[in-house]
Design a protein around this motif. Structure first.
Motif, PDB file in Angstrom:
ATOM      1  N   CYS A 222       0.841  -1.196   0.000  1.00 13.41           N
ATOM      2  CA  CYS A 222       0.000   0.000   0.000  1.00 13.41           C
ATOM      3  C   CYS A 222       0.875   1.244   0.000  1.00 13.41           C
ATOM      4  CB  CYS A 222      -0.923   0.016   1.217  1.00 13.41           C
ATOM      5  SG  CYS A 222      -1.899   1.536   1.266  1.00 13.41           S
TER       6      CYS A 222
ATOM      7  N   ALA B 162      -0.614   4.355  -0.312  1.00  9.26           N
ATOM      8  CA  ALA B 162      -1.510   5.492  -0.090  1.00  9.26           C
ATOM      9  C   ALA B 162      -1.071   6.294   1.145  1.00  9.26           C
ATOM     10  CB  ALA B 162      -2.953   5.002   0.028  1.00  9.26           C
ATOM     11  N   GLU B 163      -1.774   7.398   1.377  1.00  7.65           N
ATOM     12  CA  GLU B 163      -1.300   8.419   2.314  1.00  7.65           C
ATOM     13  C   GLU B 163      -1.031   7.919   3.725  1.00  7.65           C
ATOM     14  OE1 GLU B 163      -0.176  11.344   1.504  1.00  7.65           O
ATOM     15  OE2 GLU B 163      -0.636  10.777  -0.559  1.00  7.65           O
ATOM     16  N   ALA B 164      -1.955   7.169   4.306  1.00 10.83           N
ATOM     17  CA  ALA B 164      -1.753   6.760   5.701  1.00 10.83           C
ATOM     18  C   ALA B 164      -0.530   5.853   5.822  1.00 10.83           C
ATOM     19  CB  ALA B 164      -3.007   6.059   6.238  1.00 10.83           C
ATOM     20  N   CYS B 165      -0.345   4.985   4.869  1.00 12.46           N
ATOM     21  CA  CYS B 165       0.837   4.110   4.908  1.00 12.46           C
ATOM     22  C   CYS B 165       2.097   4.910   4.608  1.00 12.46           C
ATOM     23  CB  CYS B 165       0.658   2.928   3.963  1.00 12.46           C
ATOM     24  SG  CYS B 165      -0.521   1.707   4.591  1.00 12.46           S
TER      25      CYS B 165
ATOM     26  N   CYS C  85      -4.579   1.901  -0.660  1.00 15.14           N
ATOM     27  CA  CYS C  85      -5.415   1.747   0.534  1.00 15.14           C
ATOM     28  C   CYS C  85      -6.111   0.384   0.558  1.00 15.14           C
ATOM     29  CB  CYS C  85      -6.434   2.856   0.730  1.00 15.14           C
ATOM     30  SG  CYS C  85      -7.042   2.834   2.448  1.00 15.14           S
ATOM     31  N   LEU C  86      -5.800  -0.325   1.607  1.00 14.68           N
ATOM     32  CA  LEU C  86      -6.390  -1.647   1.842  1.00 14.68           C
ATOM     33  C   LEU C  86      -7.453  -1.574   2.928  1.00 14.68           C
ATOM     34  CD1 LEU C  86      -3.021  -3.589   1.788  1.00 14.68           C
ATOM     35  CD2 LEU C  86      -4.781  -3.630   0.027  1.00 14.68           C
ATOM     36  N   GLY C  87      -7.751  -0.362   3.403  1.00 10.25           N
ATOM     37  CA  GLY C  87      -8.735  -0.211   4.467  1.00 10.25           C
ATOM     38  C   GLY C  87      -8.192  -0.603   5.833  1.00 10.25           C
ATOM     39  N   LEU C  88      -6.887  -0.648   5.957  1.00  9.50           N
ATOM     40  CA  LEU C  88      -6.247  -1.051   7.220  1.00  9.50           C
ATOM     41  C   LEU C  88      -5.326   0.066   7.715  1.00  9.50           C
ATOM     42  CD1 LEU C  88      -5.200  -4.613   5.983  1.00  9.50           C
ATOM     43  CD2 LEU C  88      -7.114  -4.091   7.506  1.00  9.50           C
ATOM     44  N   CYS C  89      -5.725   1.289   7.457  1.00 10.25           N
ATOM     45  CA  CYS C  89      -4.828   2.435   7.621  1.00 10.25           C
ATOM     46  C   CYS C  89      -4.228   2.527   9.031  1.00 10.25           C
ATOM     47  CB  CYS C  89      -5.563   3.719   7.302  1.00 10.25           C
ATOM     48  SG  CYS C  89      -6.379   3.679   5.701  1.00 10.25           S
TER      49      CYS C  89
ATOM     50  N   ASN D   4       1.052  -1.353   5.325  1.00 13.80           N
ATOM     51  CA  ASN D   4       0.375  -2.624   5.052  1.00 13.80           C
ATOM     52  C   ASN D   4       0.714  -3.192   3.678  1.00 13.80           C
ATOM     53  OD1 ASN D   4      -1.509  -2.890   7.370  1.00 13.80           O
ATOM     54  ND2 ASN D   4      -2.190  -0.892   6.619  1.00 13.80           N
TER      55      ASN D   4
HETATM   56  S1  FES Z   1      -3.414   3.970   3.360  1.00 18.62           S
HETATM   57 FE1  FES Z   1      -2.544   2.003   3.458  1.00 18.62          FE
HETATM   58  S2  FES Z   1      -4.178   0.786   4.197  1.00 18.62           S
HETATM   59 FE2  FES Z   1      -5.063   2.740   3.986  1.00 18.62          FE
END
Ligand code: FES
Length: 155
Positions: free
Chosen positions: A80, A82-85, A121-125, A130
């Motif tokens: 992942c 995406a932003e949170a990761c 994003c895997l929904g596990l932010c 992840n």
């Molecule tokens: S940003 Fe990685 S799981 Fe949501």
């Protein structure tokens, strides 16, 4: 490898969706589930089966990142980005995994052993960074978990 009976596979799957509106996406997903990817050779077959233009089918296949246009490796590592990761340090994880796998992201090894892919994003932010390894989530990635992933996909 493109199956010799691709036209039969596409025809059989297309029959499932005959007459349905919006049949293109379900048919493409069914082809990918059956064949493992969506070969370019399937595009005219799908177009004919659904009475669409080749350009329409090609546009959908190339727009959606989920449709594979080449065979995947026997193991698939999805990281992942995406932003949170990212905020949890996935950049360093990507570099380490790429080095250990010997692959840049979005590539498959020449021996077909592993594909290394980006997802968003895997929904596990909350538990990032992840990854999905052969469809199983691996959270809080660190050096130890990278070792385990590399060992798993080396088999
Ligand atoms: S940003 Fe990685 S799981 Fe949501």
């Amino acid at each position: 490898m493109i199956p010799d009976d691709l036209d039969t596979i596409v025809g059989t799957l297309a029959d499932r969706f005959a007459g349905e509106r919006g049949a293109l996406l379900p048919l493409l997903h069914a082809i990918q589930a059956e064949v493992g990817w969506v070969p370019d050779a399937a595009i005219p077959l799908v177009a004919r089966a659904l009475n669409l233009s080749r350009a329409e089918v090609h546009g959908v296949v190339t727009f959606y990142h989920d449709f594979r246009r080449e065979p995947a490796g026997r193991h698939i590592v999805k990281l992942c980005l995406a932003e949170a990761c990212k905020a949890r340090g996935v950049g360093a994880i990507e570099t380490a995994l790429s080095d250990r796998l010997g692959l840049p992201i979005d590539e498959t090894s020449e021996d077909g052993r592993v594909s290394f892919e980006a997802v968003y994003c895997l929904g596990l932010c909350a538990t990032g960074p992840n990854a999905l390894v052969n469809d199983k989530p691996v959270s809080r990635l660190d050096a130890h978990k990278i070792d385990r992933i590399v060992a798993q996909v080396s088999a």
